[in-house]
Scaffold this motif. Structure first.
Motif, PDB file in Angstrom:
ATOM      1  N   THR A  88       4.469  15.013 -15.833  1.00 52.35           N
ATOM      2  CA  THR A  88       3.537  14.856 -14.719  1.00 52.35           C
ATOM      3  C   THR A  88       4.328  14.853 -13.422  1.00 52.35           C
ATOM      4  OG1 THR A  88       1.659  13.587 -13.855  1.00 52.35           O
ATOM      5  CG2 THR A  88       3.575  12.347 -14.615  1.00 52.35           C
ATOM      6  N   VAL A  89       3.621  14.918 -12.294  1.00 53.37           N
ATOM      7  CA  VAL A  89       4.266  14.909 -10.977  1.00 53.37           C
ATOM      8  C   VAL A  89       3.672  13.777 -10.151  1.00 53.37           C
ATOM      9  CG1 VAL A  89       4.785  17.361 -11.010  1.00 53.37           C
ATOM     10  CG2 VAL A  89       2.605  16.593 -10.065  1.00 53.37           C
ATOM     11  N   THR A  90       4.457  13.257  -9.217  1.00 53.04           N
ATOM     12  CA  THR A  90       4.023  12.178  -8.334  1.00 53.04           C
ATOM     13  C   THR A  90       4.580  12.408  -6.939  1.00 53.04           C
ATOM     14  OG1 THR A  90       5.926  10.762  -8.830  1.00 53.04           O
ATOM     15  CG2 THR A  90       3.982  10.521 -10.247  1.00 53.04           C
ATOM     16  N   VAL A  91       4.041  11.650  -6.000  1.00 48.93           N
ATOM     17  CA  VAL A  91       4.545  11.623  -4.619  1.00 48.93           C
ATOM     18  C   VAL A  91       4.841  10.178  -4.261  1.00 48.93           C
ATOM     19  CG1 VAL A  91       3.990  11.985  -2.189  1.00 48.93           C
ATOM     20  CG2 VAL A  91       3.345  13.710  -3.879  1.00 48.93           C
ATOM     21  N   HIS A  92       6.061   9.903  -3.787  1.00 46.77           N
ATOM     22  CA  HIS A  92       6.471   8.563  -3.380  1.00 46.77           C
ATOM     23  C   HIS A  92       6.706   8.565  -1.874  1.00 46.77           C
ATOM     24  CE1 HIS A  92       7.743   6.870  -7.478  1.00 46.77           C
ATOM     25  NE2 HIS A  92       7.156   8.034  -7.709  1.00 46.77           N
ATOM     26  N   VAL A  93       6.208   7.547  -1.207  1.00 47.00           N
ATOM     27  CA  VAL A  93       6.416   7.448   0.235  1.00 47.00           C
ATOM     28  C   VAL A  93       6.351   5.980   0.647  1.00 47.00           C
ATOM     29  CG1 VAL A  93       3.943   7.794   0.691  1.00 47.00           C
ATOM     30  CG2 VAL A  93       5.605   8.239   2.491  1.00 47.00           C
ATOM     31  N   PRO A  94       7.272   5.528   1.500  1.00 46.28           N
ATOM     32  CA  PRO A  94       7.172   4.152   2.018  1.00 46.28           C
ATOM     33  C   PRO A  94       6.005   4.030   2.978  1.00 46.28           C
ATOM     34  CG  PRO A  94       8.978   5.314   3.085  1.00 46.28           C
ATOM     35  CD  PRO A  94       8.469   6.221   2.007  1.00 46.28           C
ATOM     36  N   ALA A  95       5.367   2.875   2.991  1.00 46.28           N
ATOM     37  CA  ALA A  95       4.163   2.714   3.802  1.00 46.28           C
ATOM     38  C   ALA A  95       3.997   1.260   4.213  1.00 46.28           C
ATOM     39  CB  ALA A  95       2.926   3.191   3.033  1.00 46.28           C
ATOM     40  N   MET A  96       3.092   1.061   5.174  1.00 42.15           N
ATOM     41  CA  MET A  96       2.702  -0.265   5.624  1.00 42.15           C
ATOM     42  C   MET A  96       1.233  -0.472   5.276  1.00 42.15           C
ATOM     43  SD  MET A  96       3.668  -3.085   7.006  1.00 42.15           S
ATOM     44  CE  MET A  96       5.202  -2.635   7.822  1.00 42.15           C
ATOM     45  N   LEU A  97       0.971  -1.478   4.469  1.00 41.57           N
ATOM     46  CA  LEU A  97      -0.390  -1.798   4.055  1.00 41.57           C
ATOM     47  C   LEU A  97      -0.896  -2.958   4.906  1.00 41.57           C
ATOM     48  CD1 LEU A  97      -2.630  -1.289   1.831  1.00 41.57           C
ATOM     49  CD2 LEU A  97      -1.619  -3.252   0.666  1.00 41.57           C
ATOM     50  N   ASN A  98      -2.099  -2.819   5.462  1.00 40.54           N
ATOM     51  CA  ASN A  98      -2.697  -3.866   6.286  1.00 40.54           C
ATOM     52  C   ASN A  98      -3.957  -4.387   5.608  1.00 40.54           C
ATOM     53  OD1 ASN A  98      -1.240  -4.050   9.073  1.00 40.54           O
ATOM     54  ND2 ASN A  98      -1.362  -1.861   8.623  1.00 40.54           N
ATOM     55  N   LEU A  99      -3.989  -5.693   5.374  1.00 38.67           N
ATOM     56  CA  LEU A  99      -5.132  -6.363   4.773  1.00 38.67           C
ATOM     57  C   LEU A  99      -5.839  -7.174   5.847  1.00 38.67           C
ATOM     58  CD1 LEU A  99      -3.147  -7.749   1.713  1.00 38.67           C
ATOM     59  CD2 LEU A  99      -4.412  -5.615   1.802  1.00 38.67           C
ATOM     60  N   ARG A 100      -7.147  -7.032   5.917  1.00 39.70           N
ATOM     61  CA  ARG A 100      -7.906  -7.766   6.935  1.00 39.70           C
ATOM     62  C   ARG A 100      -8.444  -9.056   6.307  1.00 39.70           C
ATOM     63  NH1 ARG A 100      -9.513  -6.444  11.901  1.00 39.70           N
ATOM     64  NH2 ARG A 100     -11.308  -7.486  12.826  1.00 39.70           N
ATOM     65  N   VAL A 101      -7.948 -10.180   6.826  1.00 49.27           N
ATOM     66  CA  VAL A 101      -8.312 -11.486   6.303  1.00 49.27           C
ATOM     67  C   VAL A 101      -8.665 -12.387   7.484  1.00 49.27           C
ATOM     68  CG1 VAL A 101      -7.572 -13.452   4.903  1.00 49.27           C
ATOM     69  CG2 VAL A 101      -6.691 -11.166   4.405  1.00 49.27           C
TER      70      VAL A 101
END
Length: 569
Positions: A88-101
């Motif tokens: 299988t193939v995948t894509v990896h990328v660093p990211a910033m996740l924002n959760l609204r609380v």
């Protein structure tokens, strides 16, 4: 025959040998327990680490990935197709996740992995660690109605479509209430004192329970009993927004049909194309359990998981594009499930999204070359030699020529696995020294016996006993100590291993402290694996040490001359 008789007599009557037996017993039991626990931890770590990684990974050199990956996959199959079970193939990328609380944004640094939900589970054990039973059968990125499991397989009550609809409905009713209150305030229908007195506002508790992720602190007017105050209007019907939207759509379509507006036709769309968060979801995202929750103790000392988001909540993801120079791209996703491998490195650092969606958002498509990917992941057939397969691919596809490097999952986690193995080896060496100390005890005890039994040794030699016979008495005595000590130690160690979790609970009751803090360790029981070969090696080593410790005293006894032994008697 006399040799065996004397060995058994010494073993029964010489209580000083009991100390040596106890030393060997404790040393063997300790080694059995430590080997079982370390093997259990190592096995669990291998399973967790391998659970998200395939056997072999072909990883891109750059963050932009590489194109023409189908040709590379065909070339790999041509080289080593007999050992490959799936790819299988995948894509990896660093990211910033924002959760609204509570009306605030909480950022989390994650690695976003774009996966093909049809093939990714064929190269890893990914779906086994998902929290919804349907996704454990076949993963997809659609939000389920309910039925999600929480940490440690506890039920996550408020989650899924049921939670999402209740949350959106509550937010809409709150917005309507605030708009009505603002209208009353602006039109002057509220007394001036009531408009300026801050005590007339009280915090309204969130209707979302303990598992709710978006607890919102809101305010609502609280009027004193005053006959002169005009009554507030009642709450609007629950379907008011839907009815208004339907009427607006019907009006626009009617105007377009009558020809009243030549541009109105472009607004004529099916009602299903209008995004309604109560009926529709954003692109799905699967979060690591520790990304969206915090594990800590409450005031009573009980371990509690506080969720910042649950399945049904929307989150904001920001990541770089594949352009040069890269640009920041933000997109809203809907949490559709949790991933809990109980390895903090994974649970607190990974998020999974659909592969095609991530490629589209990052502009990883080319009109001629097709789409780009970050890794090709390969699962081998059972029995295939992992290291041999990896070396074969490396020789056929050198990193200096091809746009990727080839690593096995053990290579990628090499430092961690090597550290665990080194710790296990050092512990075995240190604990084996305990048996070595017991061997020196046997050595000292036997020297005392030789000195004490000089007369007896002289009598035996004068009666015709050979030096080899005298030596075999003491060597046999040492062997018997090793057999008894290692045998009893092995039994005690195995009993301890089989009841180690009960022992841990007993220690917790006695000391009042937890053996393994659940806020740090994401497991409820101590994993153990008894390896028969390790048991055989420990028991054999203990017996050899006992025999070797008896050799020197036995040689001294064998060299005694009967005349010298009986001279002063």
């Amino acid at each position: 025959m006399y040799k065996l008789m004397l060995c058994l007599r010494y073993l029964r009557t010489r209580y000083i040998a009991l100390a040596s037996i106890i030393s060997v017993t404790l040393g063997v039991a300790t080694m059995v327990v430590v080997n079982a626990v370390m093997s259990g931890f190592s096995h669990e770590m291998h399973i967790r680490l391998h659970g998200i990684l395939s056997d072999v990974v072909m990883e891109s050199h750059s963050l932009d990935g590489f194109y023409q990956w189908q040709k590379h996959m065909d070339a790999v199959k041509a080289v080593a197709g007999d050992d490959i079970e799936d790819m299988t193939v995948t894509v990896h990328v660093p990211a910033m996740l924002n959760l609204r609380v509570r009306d605030q944004w909480y950022p989390r640094q994650v690695t976003v992995i774009g996966i093909d939900d049809e093939t990714y589970n064929k190269v890893s054990d990914f779906s086994k660690y998902l929290k919804h039973p349907a996704n454990r059968q076949q993963v997809d990125f659609n939000l389920k109605e309910n039925g999600y499991d929480g940490p440690d397989d506890s039920k996550l009550v408020e989650s899924g479509w049921e939670y999402r609809r209740d949350k959106i409905k509550y937010q809409r009713e709150l917005e309507d209430e605030m708009r009505r209150f603002e209208t009353l305030h602006q039109t002057g229908r509220m007394p001036e004192a009531r408009r300026t007195n801050p005590n007339e506002f009280a915090a309204m508790p969130s209707p979302l329970g303990e598992n709710g992720a978006a607890d919102v602190d809101v305010v609502t007017p609280k009027f004193a009993d005053d006959p002169s105050a005009p009554p507030l209007p009642g709450p609007p019907p629950a379907d008011l927004a839907d009815r208004m939207a339907k009427k607006a759509t019907q009006a626009v379509n009617a105007l377009a049909a009558a020809g009243g507006d030549p541009f109105a036709q472009r607004y004529k769309q099916p009602e299903s194309n209008t995004f309604d968060p109560m009926k529709h979801q954003a692109p799905g995202i699967i979060l690591g359990m520790a990304v969206a929750s915090i594990r800590q103790r409450d005031a009573d000392g009980n371990v509690k998981d506080i969720f910042l988001a649950v399945p049904g909540d929307d989150v904001r993801l920001t990541f770089p594009s594949a352009e040069s120079p890269p640009k920041a791209i933000s997109e809203t996703f809907t949490v559709v499930d949790f991933y809990e491998s109980k390895m903090n490195e994974y649970d607190a650092g990974f998020a999974f999204v659909p592969l095609s969606k991530l490629q589209s958002l990052r502009y990883m498509t080319h009109p001629e070359l097709g789409s780009a990917i970050s890794t090709i992941q390969i699962r081998l057939k059972p029995g295939a030699n992992l290291q041999e397969f990896t070396n074969r691919l490396r020789s056929e596809f050198p990193a200096e020529v091809y746009p990727f490097r080839i690593q096995s999952w053990k290579d990628m986690q090499g430092p961690l696995l090597a550290a665990v193995q080194m710790e296990k080896t050092i512990l075995n060496i240190l604990l084996f020294l305990i048996i070595g100390v017991a061997g020196f005890g046997i050595l000292a005890t036997f020297y005392m016996i030789v000195v004490e039994k000089t007369k007896d040794i002289g009598i035996l030699k004068s009666l015709g006993a050979s030096g080899g016979g005298i030596m075999s008495i003491f060597v046999g005595y040492g062997l018997s100590l090793g057999i008894v000590g290692s045998g009893v130690g092995c039994i005690l160690g195995l009993l301890f291993v089989w009841n180690i979790n009960h022992v841990a609970r007993l220690i917790e009751i006695i000391t009042g402290q937890e053996v393994f803090d659940p806020t740090i360790y994401y497991f409820q029981e101590i994993p153990t694996i008894v390896e028969p070969m390790a048991i055989v090696m420990v028991v054999t080593g203990a017996m050899l040490i006992a025999v070797m410790a008896s050799v020197l005293p036995a040689i001294r006894a064998a060299r005694l001359h009967p005349v010298e032994a009986l001279r002063y008697e």
